[in-house]
Design a protein around this motif. Structure first.
Motif, short mmCIF file in Angstrom:
data_model
loop_
_atom_site.label_atom_id
_atom_site.label_comp_id
_atom_site.label_asym_id
_atom_site.label_seq_id
_atom_site.Cartn_x
_atom_site.Cartn_y
_atom_site.Cartn_z
N LYS A 45 0.82 -1.22 0.00
CA LYS A 45 0.00 0.00 0.00
C LYS A 45 0.85 1.26 0.00
N ALA A 46 2.11 1.13 0.41
CA ALA A 46 2.98 2.31 0.53
C ALA A 46 3.88 2.54 -0.67
N VAL A 47 3.85 1.63 -1.66
CA VAL A 47 4.78 1.75 -2.78
C VAL A 47 4.41 2.92 -3.67
N LYS A 48 5.39 3.44 -4.38
CA LYS A 48 5.19 4.49 -5.37
C LYS A 48 5.83 4.07 -6.68
N PRO A 49 5.13 4.19 -7.81
CA PRO A 49 3.74 4.64 -7.91
C PRO A 49 2.77 3.66 -7.26
N PRO A 50 1.63 4.13 -6.79
CA PRO A 50 0.74 3.29 -5.97
C PRO A 50 0.05 2.19 -6.76
N HIS A 51 -0.20 1.09 -6.06
CA HIS A 51 -0.98 0.00 -6.67
C HIS A 51 -2.46 0.34 -6.75
N LEU A 52 -2.96 1.13 -5.81
CA LEU A 52 -4.39 1.38 -5.67
C LEU A 52 -4.77 2.75 -6.22
N TYR A 53 -5.92 2.83 -6.88
CA TYR A 53 -6.41 4.12 -7.34
C TYR A 53 -6.78 5.02 -6.17
N LEU A 54 -7.42 4.43 -5.17
CA LEU A 54 -7.79 5.15 -3.96
C LEU A 54 -7.35 4.33 -2.75
N PRO A 55 -6.82 4.95 -1.71
CA PRO A 55 -6.37 4.17 -0.53
C PRO A 55 -7.46 3.29 0.05
N GLN A 56 -8.71 3.77 0.02
CA GLN A 56 -9.80 3.00 0.62
C GLN A 56 -10.10 1.70 -0.13
N TYR A 57 -9.59 1.55 -1.34
CA TYR A 57 -9.80 0.30 -2.06
C TYR A 57 -9.10 -0.88 -1.39
N ALA A 58 -8.15 -0.58 -0.50
CA ALA A 58 -7.49 -1.65 0.26
C ALA A 58 -8.50 -2.44 1.08
N GLU A 59 -9.61 -1.78 1.43
CA GLU A 59 -10.64 -2.46 2.23
C GLU A 59 -11.34 -3.56 1.44
N ARG A 60 -11.19 -3.55 0.12
CA ARG A 60 -11.80 -4.60 -0.70
C ARG A 60 -11.00 -5.90 -0.65
N VAL A 61 -9.81 -5.85 -0.07
CA VAL A 61 -8.95 -7.04 0.00
C VAL A 61 -9.05 -7.64 1.40
N GLN A 62 -9.54 -8.85 1.46
CA GLN A 62 -9.66 -9.57 2.73
C GLN A 62 -8.36 -10.32 2.98
N LEU A 63 -7.70 -9.99 4.08
CA LEU A 63 -6.40 -10.59 4.40
C LEU A 63 -6.58 -11.78 5.33
N GLY A 64 -5.79 -12.80 5.09
CA GLY A 64 -5.85 -13.99 5.94
C GLY A 64 -4.59 -14.79 5.88
N GLY A 65 -4.56 -15.85 6.68
CA GLY A 65 -3.40 -16.74 6.73
C GLY A 65 -3.77 -18.14 6.30
N ILE A 66 -2.85 -18.80 5.63
CA ILE A 66 -3.08 -20.19 5.21
C ILE A 66 -3.34 -21.06 6.43
N ASP A 67 -2.72 -20.71 7.57
CA ASP A 67 -2.88 -21.51 8.79
C ASP A 67 -4.29 -21.43 9.37
N GLN A 68 -5.03 -20.35 9.08
CA GLN A 68 -6.34 -20.15 9.68
C GLN A 68 -7.48 -20.06 8.67
N ASN A 69 -7.20 -19.59 7.47
CA ASN A 69 -8.28 -19.20 6.55
C ASN A 69 -8.23 -19.91 5.20
N LEU A 70 -7.62 -21.07 5.15
CA LEU A 70 -7.49 -21.77 3.87
C LEU A 70 -8.85 -22.12 3.28
N ASP A 71 -9.88 -22.23 4.13
CA ASP A 71 -11.21 -22.59 3.64
C ASP A 71 -11.81 -21.50 2.74
N TRP A 72 -11.24 -20.29 2.75
CA TRP A 72 -11.74 -19.24 1.85
C TRP A 72 -11.65 -19.68 0.39
N ILE A 73 -10.74 -20.58 0.11
CA ILE A 73 -10.55 -21.05 -1.26
C ILE A 73 -11.83 -21.66 -1.82
#
Length: 712
Positions: A45-73
């Motif tokens: 999120k901090a890289v330049k040039p930015p990956h996101l058009y708007l910072p709030q678009y980061a909220e569209r990405v659900q973060l998880g761990g393979i150890d806990q959230n593999l069932d999301w697949i």
């Protein structure tokens, strides 16, 4: 395909997740743990040039761990693995995810060159049928090429479905490559990058000279060769090269992928390019230092003087290169040492790595930003017999020609026939009784001649509905400032008044005809005012949009202030925010942020695919209807709210003392006008008043002479 799961939150995984979040997809991003996913995505999120058009678009990405959230697949329509470029690590991921994949879900690996078939070995028939390589380019937001690499077991239906998905919904241009080492992009592209370094070292040329030759003169981006190396990363280059060397031992021309002396030196010292803040170039404050290939030390940058580039640079690409190859100077010597072997190498591997020479050319154009791919260039400079291309067809393996499929959704403005052409305007036939009316001035400058030509074209009655476009690199950088300054210097304020009357009248005329503005690049000032007069704006996602008139000492007076006020008048908060944007001269860096700033209407569209702007605009034209938003009376509190906003901006040093003067003029249009017509007249009156002021004239002059704003 709505729900995408990315496994691996490193540079590429996070970039891919951000790209699809920009496009509005539901995205899950899994890393080893939730903590590691958060750390990696925070870095992205901090890289330049930015990956996101708007910072709030980061909220569209659900973060998880393979150890806990593999069932999301289990909820994903497509799972893309983007973990380390090590086969055993990737196979370990497939072992975990295969039991959780839906029967109809697609699955792919993001890799820059590992053998896709080898990665899929041992998996079920169902998995192998749906599995392929998806080689995204970094950063995904900005680089449109996707190499799609099926294996011999991938279902052709899956390849076709994924190709259509990427090209229609994911803002990609797809090349289907063979499952060979490095695919097309790295096998040829990396070879060409290394060859340039070898040639520079052999000829003892400064890196600045080589970058001048291999930039726009060669039909390539301004980064040239050595700046590109820094952007890619010296360590990444070496990793890819070593992989290719080990897997392509049968290739008699693979030798240039052995590290040149300078690359070995930089790698050993850890000077790996931009991420290490030094590589072939190093920035210290405002100074840029260059790596000397002979001493292997940094020195002050040398500005190259290359008469051949100055003399030939404006010729068509094929002609300029053909002539430069014959010149006995640094340019000719380098091209003979670098370009000729590079073109020879492309010809030597074409059948091994690609289904056609068209695919190789597309990879280099779409992924590396070349104006022409190697085979197009060989045709252009006369080095191929027979030609690789002939009248809409491309040479195939048997020596014959095959028609290039016409993809109408990717047609450019130049692909439509010209109906009428004036010095400043071109009219093209879009079919179905629709036209494209395009600006032809340099940088899309809105000159007095252009305003009169557009008025004449649109007044004749032949244009029933149209797309307003531009044939320049940007839609428009705004009003002709040199004309304005010349009138001020001559004290010819009536000429300025007349020019504004004609510009405003043109906007009124555009407003009466069903129209769509297709905007790209810089869309500023009077350019945005004309676009906003159209029924709909279709904005390229990367367009820079705004009304920066305050930077040259005036306010928008081609109806822009009034139009933005009407766009935002349904909300007191939006009125203040849009006023603040104009008062600061804010230029939004992309279409989504322009909508947030109040420059675009809710009904305006964003074209996220970089090659579908004209098509999207043409489709929007079918439903386009002229509309004038009724002017709503200003709320009693608006003047006070705008005064408080100006005071806030000044207290935070976001505007200067003279900006306050211009801000009060903008406030008068916003808060004191009783109708749209009054607002337009007020724009013109305040514009002329500001043109009499020394501070405004100084701003105009500074911009004309220095191409940068003066904040006085």
């Amino acid at each position: 395909m709505n729900n995408i799961c990315v496994i691996g939150a490193g540079t590429m995984g996070s970039g891919i997740a951000a790209h699809f979040a920009n496009l509005g997809f539901r995205v899950s991003l899994l890393d080893t743990t939730l903590a590691s996913a958060r750390t990696a995505f925070d870095r992205a999120k901090a890289v330049k040039p930015p990956h996101l058009y708007l910072p709030q678009y980061a909220e569209r990405v659900q973060l998880g761990g393979i150890d806990q959230n593999l069932d999301w697949i289990s909820d994903a329509d497509w799972v893309i693995e983007a973990v380390l470029e090590r086969p055993e690590v990737k196979r370990g991921v497939y072992e975990l995810i295969e039991p959780l994949l839906r029967d109809d879900a697609f699955v792919s690996t993001n890799t820059s060159g590992l053998e896709i078939g080898h990665l899929a070995a041992g998996r079920s028939e169902s998995f192998r049928r749906r599995f392929m390589g998806t080689h995204f380019f970094n950063p995904p937001r900005y680089l449109k090429l996707l190499e799609l690499i099926p294996t011999t077991e991938t279902d052709p239906f899956v390849v076709d479905a994924m190709t259509k998905f990427f090209e229609s919904d994911a803002a990609r241009r797809v090349v289907v490559a063979k499952d060979t080492p490095g695919f097309i992009a790295n096998r040829f592209g990396m070879w060409a990058m290394f060859r340039a370094v070898h040639a520079a070292e052999k000829l003892n040329l400064p890196i600045e000279t080589v970058d001048a030759i291999t930039g726009p003169f060669l039909g390539r981006p301004k980064s040239g060769s050595f700046r590109l190396n820094d952007m890619v990363g010296i360590d990444i280059m070496v990793d890819i090269a070593q992989n290719l060397l080990s897997r392509c031992a049968q290739d008699p021309l693979i030798g240039p992928l052995q590290s040149p002396s300078s690359i070995s030196c930089l790698l050993q010292r850890g000077w790996n390019g931009e991420k290490a803040k030094q590589g072939y170039y190093r920035k210290e404050g405002k100074e840029i230092f260059s790596f000397d290939l002979r001493t292997q030390l940094y020195r002050e940058r040398i500005e190259p003087v290359l008469p051949t580039i100055a003399e030939l640079g404006k010729l068509p690409l094929g002609e300029r290169i053909r002539k430069a190859l014959l010149v006995e100077d640094e340019v000719g010597a380098f091209l003979r040492e670098y370009l000729e072997p590079t073109l020879t190498y492309a010809a030597s591997i074409k059948d091994e790595v690609a289904h056609s020479v068209l695919d190789i050319d597309r990879v280099m154009r779409w992924g590396f930003g070349w104006e022409m791919g190697p085979f197009e260039l060989m045709d252009a400079i006369g080095k191929s017999a027979p030609a690789f291309y002939h009248v809409g067809a491309v040479q195939v393996a048997n020596g014959g020609y095959q028609a290039i499929p016409l993809q109408t959704q990717f047609k450019r403005l130049a692909d439509y026939p010209v109906v009428e052409q004036l010095d400043t305007v071109c009219v093209r036939d879009l079919g179905e009784n629709a036209h494209a009316v395009s600006i032809r001035t340099k940088l899309g400058v809105i000159s007095q001649e252009l305003v009169r030509d557009l008025t004449a074209v649109l007044s004749c009655g032949d244009i029933k509905r149209f797309v307003l476009a531009s044939e320049a690199k940007s839609f428009s950088v705004g009003f002709d400032l040199k004309f304005l300054l010349g009138c001020v210097d001559a004290a010819d304020f009536e000429a300025i008044n007349q020019a504004l009357i004609e510009l405003q009248a043109l906007g009124e005329l555009i407003e009466t005809i069903p129209s769509v503005a297709a905007v790209h690049g810089y869309t500023l000032g009077a350019g945005l005012e004309l676009a906003a007069s159209c029924s709909v704006i279709v904005a390229d996602a990367e367009a820079h949009i705004g009304l920066p008139e305050v930077r040259v000492g005036v306010l928008p007076a081609g109806r822009g202030t009034a139009l933005v006020r009407t766009i935002n008048q349904n909300s007191h908060e939006r009125l203040v925010e849009s006023f603040s944007a104009i008062a600061q001269g804010i230029v939004a860096p992309n279409a989504d942020s322009a909508r947030l700033a109040g420059y675009l209407r809710p009904s305006d569209l964003t074209s996220y695919h970089p090659d579908r702007l004209v098509d999207t605009a043409k489709n929007a034209l079918v439903e386009a209807t002229p509309v004038r938003i009724p002017w709503l009376a200003s709320p009693p509190t608006l003047t006070g709210q705008l005064d408080r906003e100006l005071a806030r901006l000044r207290s935070q040093n976001l505007i200067s003392e003279y900006d306050l003067t211009i801000g009060h003029a903008i406030k008068a249009v916003y808060a004191k006008s009783g109708s749209f017509e009054e607002a337009v007249m007020a724009e013109r009156w305040h514009f002329l008043d500001l043109c009499h002021r020394a501070h405004s004239v100084a701003r105009m002059r500074h911009m004309v002479e220095n191409n940068k704003p003066l904040r006085n």
